[in-house]
Design a protein around this motif. Structure first.
Motif, PDB file in Angstrom:
ATOM      1  N   VAL A  40       0.851  -1.191   0.000  1.00 28.11           N
ATOM      2  CA  VAL A  40       0.000   0.000   0.000  1.00 28.11           C
ATOM      3  C   VAL A  40       0.880   1.232   0.000  1.00 28.11           C
ATOM      4  CG1 VAL A  40      -1.784   1.266   1.229  1.00 28.11           C
ATOM      5  CG2 VAL A  40      -1.829  -1.225   1.234  1.00 28.11           C
ATOM      6  N   GLN A  41       0.681   2.096  -0.984  1.00 24.50           N
ATOM      7  CA  GLN A  41       1.441   3.348  -1.077  1.00 24.50           C
ATOM      8  C   GLN A  41       0.684   4.442  -0.308  1.00 24.50           C
ATOM      9  OE1 GLN A  41       4.349   3.416  -2.303  1.00 24.50           O
ATOM     10  NE2 GLN A  41       4.491   1.669  -3.679  1.00 24.50           N
ATOM     11  N   LYS A  45       1.452   8.030   8.776  1.00 26.81           N
ATOM     12  CA  LYS A  45       0.670   8.965   9.577  1.00 26.81           C
ATOM     13  C   LYS A  45      -0.586   9.337   8.805  1.00 26.81           C
ATOM     14  CE  LYS A  45       1.059  13.256  12.224  1.00 26.81           C
ATOM     15  NZ  LYS A  45       1.926  14.416  12.561  1.00 26.81           N
ATOM     16  N   ARG A  46      -1.739   9.042   9.397  1.00 24.22           N
ATOM     17  CA  ARG A  46      -3.011   9.245   8.700  1.00 24.22           C
ATOM     18  C   ARG A  46      -3.366  10.712   8.631  1.00 24.22           C
ATOM     19  NH1 ARG A  46      -8.576   9.527   9.804  1.00 24.22           N
ATOM     20  NH2 ARG A  46      -8.138   9.646  12.033  1.00 24.22           N
ATOM     21  N   LEU A  47      -3.779  11.135   7.433  1.00 25.99           N
ATOM     22  CA  LEU A  47      -4.258  12.492   7.246  1.00 25.99           C
ATOM     23  C   LEU A  47      -5.757  12.549   7.529  1.00 25.99           C
ATOM     24  CD1 LEU A  47      -2.371  13.394   3.946  1.00 25.99           C
ATOM     25  CD2 LEU A  47      -1.721  13.969   6.295  1.00 25.99           C
ATOM     26  N   PRO A  48      -6.289  13.702   7.933  1.00 25.61           N
ATOM     27  CA  PRO A  48      -7.730  13.811   8.202  1.00 25.61           C
ATOM     28  C   PRO A  48      -8.555  13.458   6.972  1.00 25.61           C
ATOM     29  CG  PRO A  48      -6.569  15.727   9.080  1.00 25.61           C
ATOM     30  CD  PRO A  48      -5.567  14.955   8.286  1.00 25.61           C
ATOM     31  N   GLY A  49      -9.547  12.588   7.154  1.00 22.82           N
ATOM     32  CA  GLY A  49     -10.422  12.177   6.062  1.00 22.82           C
ATOM     33  C   GLY A  49      -9.958  10.950   5.318  1.00 22.82           C
ATOM     34  N   GLN A  50      -8.755  10.440   5.604  1.00 20.19           N
ATOM     35  CA  GLN A  50      -8.252   9.245   4.936  1.00 20.19           C
ATOM     36  C   GLN A  50      -8.382   8.023   5.831  1.00 20.19           C
ATOM     37  OE1 GLN A  50      -4.231   9.809   3.610  1.00 20.19           O
ATOM     38  NE2 GLN A  50      -4.824  11.057   1.845  1.00 20.19           N
ATOM     39  N   ASN A  51      -8.451   6.852   5.192  1.00 23.26           N
ATOM     40  CA  ASN A  51      -8.509   5.606   5.942  1.00 23.26           C
ATOM     41  C   ASN A  51      -7.152   5.317   6.580  1.00 23.26           C
ATOM     42  OD1 ASN A  51     -11.191   4.991   5.264  1.00 23.26           O
ATOM     43  ND2 ASN A  51     -10.562   4.071   3.331  1.00 23.26           N
ATOM     44  N   GLU A  56      -6.792   0.038   5.041  1.00 26.53           N
ATOM     45  CA  GLU A  56      -6.634  -0.066   3.592  1.00 26.53           C
ATOM     46  C   GLU A  56      -5.944  -1.372   3.210  1.00 26.53           C
ATOM     47  OE1 GLU A  56      -7.149   0.999  -0.307  1.00 26.53           O
ATOM     48  OE2 GLU A  56      -7.959   1.950   1.507  1.00 26.53           O
ATOM     49  N   GLU A  57      -4.955  -1.806   3.994  1.00 26.41           N
ATOM     50  CA  GLU A  57      -4.289  -3.073   3.728  1.00 26.41           C
ATOM     51  C   GLU A  57      -5.270  -4.238   3.827  1.00 26.41           C
ATOM     52  OE1 GLU A  57      -1.038  -3.480   6.390  1.00 26.41           O
ATOM     53  OE2 GLU A  57       0.351  -2.293   5.176  1.00 26.41           O
ATOM     54  N   GLU A  58      -6.107  -4.237   4.857  1.00 24.48           N
ATOM     55  CA  GLU A  58      -7.062  -5.335   5.047  1.00 24.48           C
ATOM     56  C   GLU A  58      -8.113  -5.347   3.950  1.00 24.48           C
ATOM     57  OE1 GLU A  58      -8.850  -8.678   6.671  1.00 24.48           O
ATOM     58  OE2 GLU A  58      -6.854  -7.796   6.942  1.00 24.48           O
ATOM     59  N   ARG A  59      -8.580  -4.177   3.538  1.00 25.73           N
ATOM     60  CA  ARG A  59      -9.568  -4.106   2.463  1.00 25.73           C
ATOM     61  C   ARG A  59      -9.001  -4.639   1.150  1.00 25.73           C
ATOM     62  NH1 ARG A  59     -12.533   1.820   3.322  1.00 25.73           N
ATOM     63  NH2 ARG A  59     -13.751   1.226   5.171  1.00 25.73           N
ATOM     64  N   ARG A  60      -7.784  -4.263   0.843  1.00 16.67           N
ATOM     65  CA  ARG A  60      -7.171  -4.739  -0.403  1.00 16.67           C
ATOM     66  C   ARG A  60      -6.857  -6.232  -0.322  1.00 16.67           C
ATOM     67  NH1 ARG A  60      -3.044  -0.175  -2.854  1.00 16.67           N
ATOM     68  NH2 ARG A  60      -4.327   1.655  -2.445  1.00 16.67           N
ATOM     69  N   ARG A  61      -6.456  -6.697   0.852  1.00 18.26           N
ATOM     70  CA  ARG A  61      -6.169  -8.126   1.007  1.00 18.26           C
ATOM     71  C   ARG A  61      -7.419  -8.948   0.717  1.00 18.26           C
ATOM     72  NH1 ARG A  61      -6.574 -12.322   4.479  1.00 18.26           N
ATOM     73  NH2 ARG A  61      -7.954 -11.118   5.813  1.00 18.26           N
ATOM     74  N   ARG A  62      -8.547  -8.533   1.274  1.00 16.09           N
ATOM     75  CA  ARG A  62      -9.800  -9.259   1.040  1.00 16.09           C
ATOM     76  C   ARG A  62     -10.243  -9.141  -0.407  1.00 16.09           C
ATOM     77  NH1 ARG A  62     -13.617  -8.198   6.399  1.00 16.09           N
ATOM     78  NH2 ARG A  62     -12.030  -8.720   7.971  1.00 16.09           N
TER      79      ARG A  62
END
Length: 210
Positions: A40-41, A45-51, A56-62
């Motif tokens: 995952v690129q 550090k998560r920006l406001p409004g982003q997952n 994101e890793e788990e969603r793409r894995r599934r």
């Protein structure tokens, strides 16, 4: 004091005590957990409004687990069994009506069309996914390979007309940079990568004996 004496079958008693559902991974696997994680690129550090990155890793894995390369190729009208060039046999040429405007058989190997410019990982990075933290042994990496269903004839004559090629679950053991080839081993019925004696194949199959 006999109160603190443990019974001989203490482990079997614990196994029978099933309280409820568990998040423990009960399926035995010879593949490391991190070998299934997609690349995952995203910033750590998560920006406001982003997952979050882990979400994101788990969603793409599934999502990637729902894909099947044989079905994707079939949806484009590609027969996976025809991807491997065979020996030219002029005596058994199919009629033009069956070849669908293709008079000549497939003769170019698949590697001619291989393009690794957009690969998310280099071959060395794929192989390194088999290294678990704190362990010196490198486990196989899960993958799929287009292999013959008949192992004996497949080794003797990979281009035989009698062979049937299918996408088969394998464990990637090693990579040869000189030949640009991967060493793979078919998984058994349980999805494990084991040798003839039932032992896990580690470090590309290299043992202390060689």
């Amino acid at each position: 004091v006999t109160k603190f004496k443990m019974p001989a079958n203490f482990k079997s008693l614990l196994d029978k005590q099933v309280v409820g559902p568990s998040t423990e991974t009960l399926i035995e696997s010879d593949f490391p957990v991190q070998s299934f994680k997609p690349k995952v690129q995203m910033p750590f550090k998560r920006l406001p409004g982003q997952n979050p990155r882990k979400v994101e890793e788990e969603r793409r894995r599934r999502l990637y687990l729902t894909f099947d390369i044989a079905e994707l190729l079939a949806s484009k009208g590609i027969d996976s069994n025809q991807l491997m060039p065979r020996h030219y046999d002029p005596d058994n040429m199919p009629p033009i009506e069956e070849t669908k405007d293709s008079v000549f058989p497939i003769y170019l190997p698949l590697k001619v069309f291989d393009n690794d410019e957009y690969d998310c990982r280099t071959p060395e990075e794929w192989i390194s996914l088999g290294l678990e933290p704190g362990s010196s042994d490198r486990k196989p990496v899960p993958g799929k390979a287009l292999l013959p269903t008949d192992d004996i004839l497949g080794h003797e004559d990979p281009k035989s007309q009698d062979l049937i090629y299918k996408w088969i679950d394998v464990g990637v053991l090693d990579y040869d940079k000189g030949t640009d080839l991967y060493l793979v081993h078919k998984t058994d019925k349980k999805g494990l990568v084991r040798d003839e004696e039932g032992r896990p194949i580690l470090n590309g199959g290299i043992t202390p004996e060689g």
